[in-house]
Scaffold this active site. Structure first.
Site, PDB file in Angstrom:
ATOM      1  N   GLU A 128       0.830  -1.210   0.000  1.00 53.57           N
ATOM      2  CA  GLU A 128       0.000   0.000   0.000  1.00 53.57           C
ATOM      3  C   GLU A 128       0.865   1.260   0.000  1.00 53.57           C
ATOM      4  OE1 GLU A 128      -3.877   0.252   0.382  1.00 53.57           O
ATOM      5  OE2 GLU A 128      -2.890   1.879  -0.658  1.00 53.57           O
ATOM      6  N   GLY A 186      12.481  20.628   2.272  1.00 52.72           N
ATOM      7  CA  GLY A 186      12.457  19.183   2.494  1.00 52.72           C
ATOM      8  C   GLY A 186      11.473  18.453   1.588  1.00 52.72           C
ATOM      9  N   LYS A 204       5.306   4.032  -9.921  1.00 53.59           N
ATOM     10  CA  LYS A 204       4.010   3.922  -9.261  1.00 53.59           C
ATOM     11  C   LYS A 204       2.895   3.581 -10.247  1.00 53.59           C
ATOM     12  CE  LYS A 204       5.527   7.134  -5.678  1.00 53.59           C
ATOM     13  NZ  LYS A 204       5.683   8.583  -5.405  1.00 53.59           N
TER      14      LYS A 204
END
Lengths: 441, 441
Positions: A128, A186, A204
């Protein structure tokens, strides 16, 4: 019932996972009835400072401490790269340990091998967290949308590039400035190559395509373009034309062949994905029963990703506690049991935004339009701006941007037309080509 | 493995469910490994024409044909109302049959009784279709977000009202016109009372709150307002002020007490839910690990709802095929095993939009502002329009709208202030009060 687990890799996601497992032990037990015991964590370097501190006896000195420990039923792989985790997962599967992984590169590039090994040994693999961080999209595809043929699945799957494009679009920053800011905040790693060049989103969408369409595909054949060459001018023209520029990952199922591609894309500004800003991710799924559904949330970050990792740990621990394995899973990665063929780029049909750099003289639009007509490409809109891009050496001719939006056209013909326009020197720069995702009725 | 099921109720969703089960038998088997056999369907009236036709031997003449059939392991309840399905489910549970239901009214109003009976008999109840149609939000809460304390869950849970409000907002139609159009297009039922008055959205948020916060709540105590009195003027003022007007269903967990409410709500126009238009539904979930996530899709309609019904059937059939029942479920409806207390309306704290109808004379704003100050309510914005609403009988005074947006304030104080303003006749009409969902930093 108590289930022992081990984590390999103690970076940002590893820390978040340990934190959730320790701090939410009771919550998880209340909800699921199982107690997850984080028995061992392995990382190569225990000398660093970690945001979440483990007890001394949880810190393993070697991988074998986890692999040889018969109490440990689940190995949570949160490292990076491909070779090391591939070897680790192979060993874990041989030892009969179930797996949870957030490693999209590994699954996209070596998934077939890993999943087939797991199938053979009745091992569950939870992934997941590999796609879209905390958004439970894998579960939705496996279970919630089981009654659907998934015809199209597409979305914004990389937060770094979406942050950069949002900042170009909304604040008029150029690519380099936006990238530097993302690093400072970041939102981009020190080496953001795999984000910027589209490969991360490619990994993905490969996983989503496999699960949606039911077979493995050859990752190296997926058409991937990044945002590294996106010019602020095109972002601004997008806005003017009623579009937003996004890095989209797209997978369509077309008569058993899959069209999978990642590239900068013009989306109509009222499209639900056009509103997905900053580091957020969103996945749009079109099923033949459910219609259009969208899943939105944080695609990265310590706790959002760990939220997904822990959901897999709990799910697998629960089935272990009942003495069952893979057989409980609905919709395996490979449910059609045959590989998926990928459509070639030249066979794509889509809409295009093209920006030519042309001299500001009469007749040039006609010449270009003629080439389009020759290749059977229908023009939907033209925008010629007075903005001077530069002058030719004689300083007689101003070079201006000429933008053409096409109706749906064959990529093959489109590329031929662009080549002919460039060969004939109707344009002074390499043509900017951006695909448009906008269904025509 | 083949699992026999029976459906009770053969309306829009029943037809869609039968259609998917018959036409996608192979797809479902490929994905899940189980074959779902629709053995019997019961409806009171087989003489009607149905969009999807069943075989003769699937048409049951009595409910008992399903309840007494030992092959039938799952009863799919797709009727309406409360009393009949309550009795049906009670009998089915006694017979040891698992249940799939789309009946939000039943679960919201009698859920505690039903779920406790099911728990006792180790019966599974699937209710994905009861909330937000095809969107797999129940599964996301049960499994995908198991590692989260859900702090807030809210959304647009009724397509009919969202269609009406969208059409008022975008096309400037008044409520009655928009409602009539919704009826013509099949987006509103002949009797749309439960949609319009917010009760349907109330049923759904009650279910989401129970699952998110882990206990049953007293549905009759939920604060519910509908959109029946929404004036086009307020929709237009919303737009002017940078807001969109939506019927929101909101549940917040506050120190073990739940604040649950359904009412017309001003949402900032850049809020993800503000973009959810027409008959679409969307649910926003805030978890302490995952952050903000949103789930979007069709909240009603034959196939989208049936998509959710079938996902539950497959899930339960799969566990039956493995010889397991409720024990496989992660996050039961009642995972904290104690009832949830509902916060009283007077204890709400939120932002408010107030529209007064005041004479166009000096001093009136000062008088109203004084009352607000007295009750410690801080004003965030004021908008007084020149639009004349009507004249007082003397025709001396024009009555104009005076809009005040407050910062977060106590509902108790707010209501006292409004009463005082009305009692003092500073305003000539009943005050329009619409809550604003806009977190202040």
């Amino acid at each position: 019932m108590k289930i022992d687990i081990g984590i390999v890799g103690y970076g940002v996601v590893g820390n978040g996972t340990a934190k959730i497992l320790e701090e939410k032990k009771e919550l998880i037990k209340d909800k699921s009835g199982v107690e997850i015991n984080l028995k061992k964590v392995f990382t190569r370097n225990w000398n660093k400072e970690f945001p979440f501190s483990l007890k001394e006896d949880q810190k393993a000195k070697s991988l074998e401490e986890l692999l040889e420990d018969e109490d440990i039923k689940i190995i949570v792989e949160l490292t990076g790269g491909i070779d090391f985790p591939y070897e680790l997962l192979t060993k874990a599967i041989e030892k009969g340990k179930h797996i949870v992984t957030a490693n999209k590169a590994l699954l996209a590039e070596k998934g077939k091998d890993i999943f087939l090994k797991a199938e053979e040994k009745n091992i569950r693999i939870g992934f997941e967290a590999a796609v879209a961080g905390g958004i439970p999209i894998i579960r939705a595809l496996r279970e919630g949308l089981v009654a659907n043929n998934i015809e199209k699945i597409y979305g914004i799957l990389n937060g770094t590039t979406n942050y950069i494009l949002t900042s170009m679009f909304k604040e008029g920053k150029d690519f380099q400035t936006a990238l530097e800011e993302a690093k400072e905040l970041g939102y981009a790693e020190a080496d953001p190559t795999l984000d910027i060049n589209g490969v991360d989103a490619g990994h993905k969408i490969a996983i989503l395509a496999s699960l949606s369409f039911g077979g493995f595909l050859n990752f190296s054949k997926i058409h991937i373009e990044g945002i590294e060459n996106i010019n602020l001018l095109d972002v601004e023209l997008a806005k003017e034309l009623g579009y937003t520029l996004k890095l989209l990952a797209i997978a369509k199922n077309q008569n058993g062949e899959a069209e999978v591609r990642v590239h900068p894309t013009f989306l109509p500004s009222d499209h639900p994905l056009a509103k997905v800003e900053g580091v957020f991710n969103a996945v749009m799924v079109e099923g033949d029963s459910v219609g259009e559904t969208m899943f939105y949330g944080k695609g990265a970050g310590s706790l959002p990703t760990a939220s997904a990792v822990v959901s897999d740990i709990v799910d697998i621990a629960k089935s272990i506690s009942l003495g069952i394995g893979r057989e409980i899973e609905i919709t395996s990665m490979n449910w059609k049991h045959k590989d998926i063929n990928l459509k070639k780029v030249s066979d794509f049909y889509t809409r295009y935004y093209l920006r030519f750099t042309v001299p500001d003289i009469t007749g040039i639009l006609a010449k270009i339009a003629n080439v389009f007509a020759k290749y059977n490409i229908s023009i939907a809109a033209v925008l010629q701006k007075e903005t001077v891009l530069r002058y030719t050496q004689t300083e007689n001719d101003k070079l201006v941007p000429l933008v053409i939006l096409t109706h749906t056209a064959s990529e093959n013909n489109l590329q031929k037309a662009v080549k002919e326009i460039e060969d004939n020197k109707f344009t002074y720069e390499k043509t900017v080509l951006i695909r448009i995702e906008h269904e025509e009725r």
